[in-house]
Design an enzyme around this catalytic site. Structure first.
Site, short mmCIF file in Angstrom:
data_model
loop_
_atom_site.label_atom_id
_atom_site.label_comp_id
_atom_site.label_asym_id
_atom_site.label_seq_id
_atom_site.Cartn_x
_atom_site.Cartn_y
_atom_site.Cartn_z
N GLY A 40 108.97 -11.50 25.56
CA GLY A 40 108.34 -10.25 25.16
C GLY A 40 107.39 -10.44 23.99
N SER A 41 107.50 -9.58 23.00
CA SER A 41 106.52 -9.54 21.91
C SER A 41 106.60 -10.70 20.93
CB SER A 41 106.66 -8.22 21.14
OG SER A 41 106.16 -7.15 21.91
#
Length: 616
Positions: A84-85
């Site tokens: 993800g981020s």
């Protein structure tokens, strides 16, 4: 299968709990950590995790739980996982590599780097968007739109520019660049476009070769990776993602992939953390300039940072004060996965953990706390004793996010996610955010305060360009709002909701009476209620249509989203017609309900929610 997983996890947790104390006490620190994380997985009903720690240069890796919960497949230590981020840290390093080579400047205006791009920037003459602002989340951009994440039309190989072309309003700035931190996946997508404009190839290919390979991260990639055989990027080592009910979910392509598309292993992330703990050298050679490495995680381009607040975001990392330790961290969350990486440069220690479960009810912070304790980093927060502070007392009032992350949710955030600050007798103030448990803030300076469970200042008080008070925790900012303005918004929303409920119940009761042939005391014809009946039917129609379509397509034009658009487009006209009909029939209650719903339409239109266009 979910019940079998839950039962087996509970039995394992019980076994670890009932081990004789001398057995648990004699376990090595690594074994004790694994036992603790296994218990946490069971308690939080999550599938599995891979993790790594770095202590004084030495790396350890391990795994717990399941690679695929339904098949009860154990999680291998070398499993790959979506981060993800956390991707943003890696992308920022790729940009900093170009800066270190003299091929980019962090202070270059983005419009000069991408000549075809134009921001809708009310402050363009004095405050252009610079590359540094994109990497600090201070450009003034919103986060993303629904279709950036949920669209069946998105391809993993599509041009990055497509993330901007469906609706040009995504480039509208909501705050002056360099003033307020507001998390933006669009900002990092633009940063990748800048990178591509310099290297003249796809950012994935260049970064895999020029960043990951030198770092020794050979099991990692910016490219799209899938668990499904026969699909592009298939890799059997990629752990399956899981939703809250432990059902599996495969990787999905997103339009803002530079902000959240990255797969790695615990060992590769350990190598990354070893590099982040240093000064930018690889094998004795400068890879990234030391001053750029030192600036990672150091907020500098926001009013809160200029007020002295150390908490905040800078060049791909954030300074994070949690569980008795202050470090440079990045969290990641994508459908099916959660991740956290933290490095503590002063202590030369770091941890990474990635879980292949995305649950809305799990407390992921408990995993971070366990790893921090394992590394011996945790220390108690200072006592919160202070004399009354006139500046702090002036913070009293209600605040609303300014700006909030998602433009489409601005009204919802204004109504349900406001902050309140109340002065206390002991010199502190009580901060309440929405319905969460209130926390106390203690003054630490003229315009700084520390949350009771933090080690250093956690909030700053600044003024915006209009002189209004702004409270910031370094990552979000909230502006003070007048009581009557807030009450007026709530009154309008509440009246509209009551009006809608009235019409739904009114028509339901009328239908039941007609079906049962019960004598009806009011007008016995449907004509006076025709407009309201049509409006309610139009609003209810999208529900079965959404259930019939893939959830991945919720951001695309289709029967469900078009029905929402048409229903909300017709709603004001239908309710105006109903108000006229009710007035002619002298039905006071019907007239008031129609007017209540009509004024709510005006409120929604003012906030850009009427008509509702989900694909924009």
């Amino acid at each position: 299968m979910r019940n079998l997983h839950t039962l087996s996890a509970a039995l394992l947790s019980l076994l670890l709990w009932v081990l004789p104390p001398q057995t648990r006490a004699s376990a090595s620190p690594a074994q004790a950590l694994k036992q603790d994380l296994t218990q946490l997985l069971a308690a939080q009903q999550l599938a599995g995790a891979v993790y790594s720690t770095v202590r004084d240069g030495a790396m350890e890796t391990d795994s717990v739980g399941y690679f695929h919960a339904g098949q009860q497949r154990p999680m291998p230590v070398d499993a790959k996982i979506n981060l993800g981020s956390v991707t943003k840290t890696l992308l920022s390093l790729a940009v900093l590599r170009l800066v270190s080579e003299g091929r980019l400047s962090l202070d270059a205006p983005v419009e000069t780097l991408l000549p075809g791009l134009r921001f809708e920037n009310a402050w363009a003459n004095s405050s252009p968007v610079r590359l540094r602002h994109l990497l600090d989340h201070t450009a003034g951009l919103e986060d993303l739109r629904l279709w950036h994440m949920f669209s069946a039309k998105t391809s993993p190989d599509q041009s990055l520019a497509l993330a901007l072309q469906r609706d040009a309003s995504v480039l509208r700035l909501r705050s002056e660049p360099g003033r307020v931190c507001s998390y933006s996946n669009l900002g990092y997508t633009l940063a990748a476009m800048v990178l591509e404009s310099v290297v003249k190839e796809r950012y994935e290919n260049w970064a895999d070769r020029e960043l990951l390979a030198p770092l020794g991260m050979h099991d990692s990639s910016f490219g799209f990776v899938s668990q499904e055989p026969g699909t592009a990027g298939f890799d059997p080592r990629l752990a399956w993602g899981h939703q809250g009910d432990l059902s599996t979910v495969a990787s999905m392509a997103v339009a803002v992939r530079p902000a959240g598309q990255f797969t790695s292993t615990a060992a590769d992330m350990g190598r990354l953390m070893q590099f982040l703990l240093g000064s930018g050298e690889l094998a004795g050679t400068r890879f990234i300039r030391p001053e750029l490495m030192a600036a990672m995680g150091q907020a500098s381009t926001s009013d809160a940072a200029r007020a002295g607040l150390l908490m905040g975001y800078g060049l791909g990392l954030s300074t994070r004060d949690r569980h008795g330790a202050v470090g440079l961290c990045h969290a990641g969350s994508v459908i099916g996965y959660r991740a956290m990486m933290c490095v503590y440069r002063e202590q030369q220690r770091a941890f990474f953990i990635a879980l292949n479960s995305d649950s809305e009810t799990a407390d992921y912070g408990r995993f971070d706390a366990s790893l921090i304790a394992h590394l011996g980093l945790s220390r108690p927060a200072p006592a919160g004793h202070a004399a009354k502070n006139a500046t702090l007392a002036a913070w009293q009032g209600r605040y609303v996010l300014a700006p909030n992350r998602f433009e489409a949710a601005s009204l919802v955030d204004r109504l349900f996610n406001s902050w309140t600050v109340d002065e206390q007798d002991d010199g502190s103030v009580r901060l309440t955010i929405a319905s969460r448990v209130p926390v106390l803030l203690w003054p630490t300076g003229a315009r700084l305060a520390r949350q009771e469970d933090r080690l250093q200042a956690s909030h700053a008080m600044t003024l915006d360009a209009a002189g209004r008070q702004v409270l910031s925790d370094g990552y979000r900012s909230a502006r003070q709002i007048g009581t009557w303005e807030f009450v007026g918004l709530w009154a309008s929303a509440a009246a509209g909701t009551l009006g809608l409920v009235y019409w739904l119940l009114r028509l339901l009761l009328l239908a039941l009476k007609k079906l049962t042939r019960t004598p009806y005391a009011g007008p016995n014809r449907l004509l006076p209620l025709s407009a309201a009946a049509l409006a309610c039917a139009a609003l209810l129609l999208p529900l079965p249509l959404f259930l019939a379509q893939p959830w991945l397509a919720i951001g695309d034009p289709g029967p469900a989203t078009w029905s929402v658009y048409l229903a909300t487009l017709a709603l004001p006209g239908l309710m105006l017609a109903q108000a006229v009909l009710s007035g002619c029939q002298r039905q006071a209650a019907d007239l008031l309900a129609a007017l209540a719903l009509l004024q709510a339409c005006a409120l929604l239109a003012a906030w850009g929610l009427l008509p509702l266009v989900l694909w924009h």
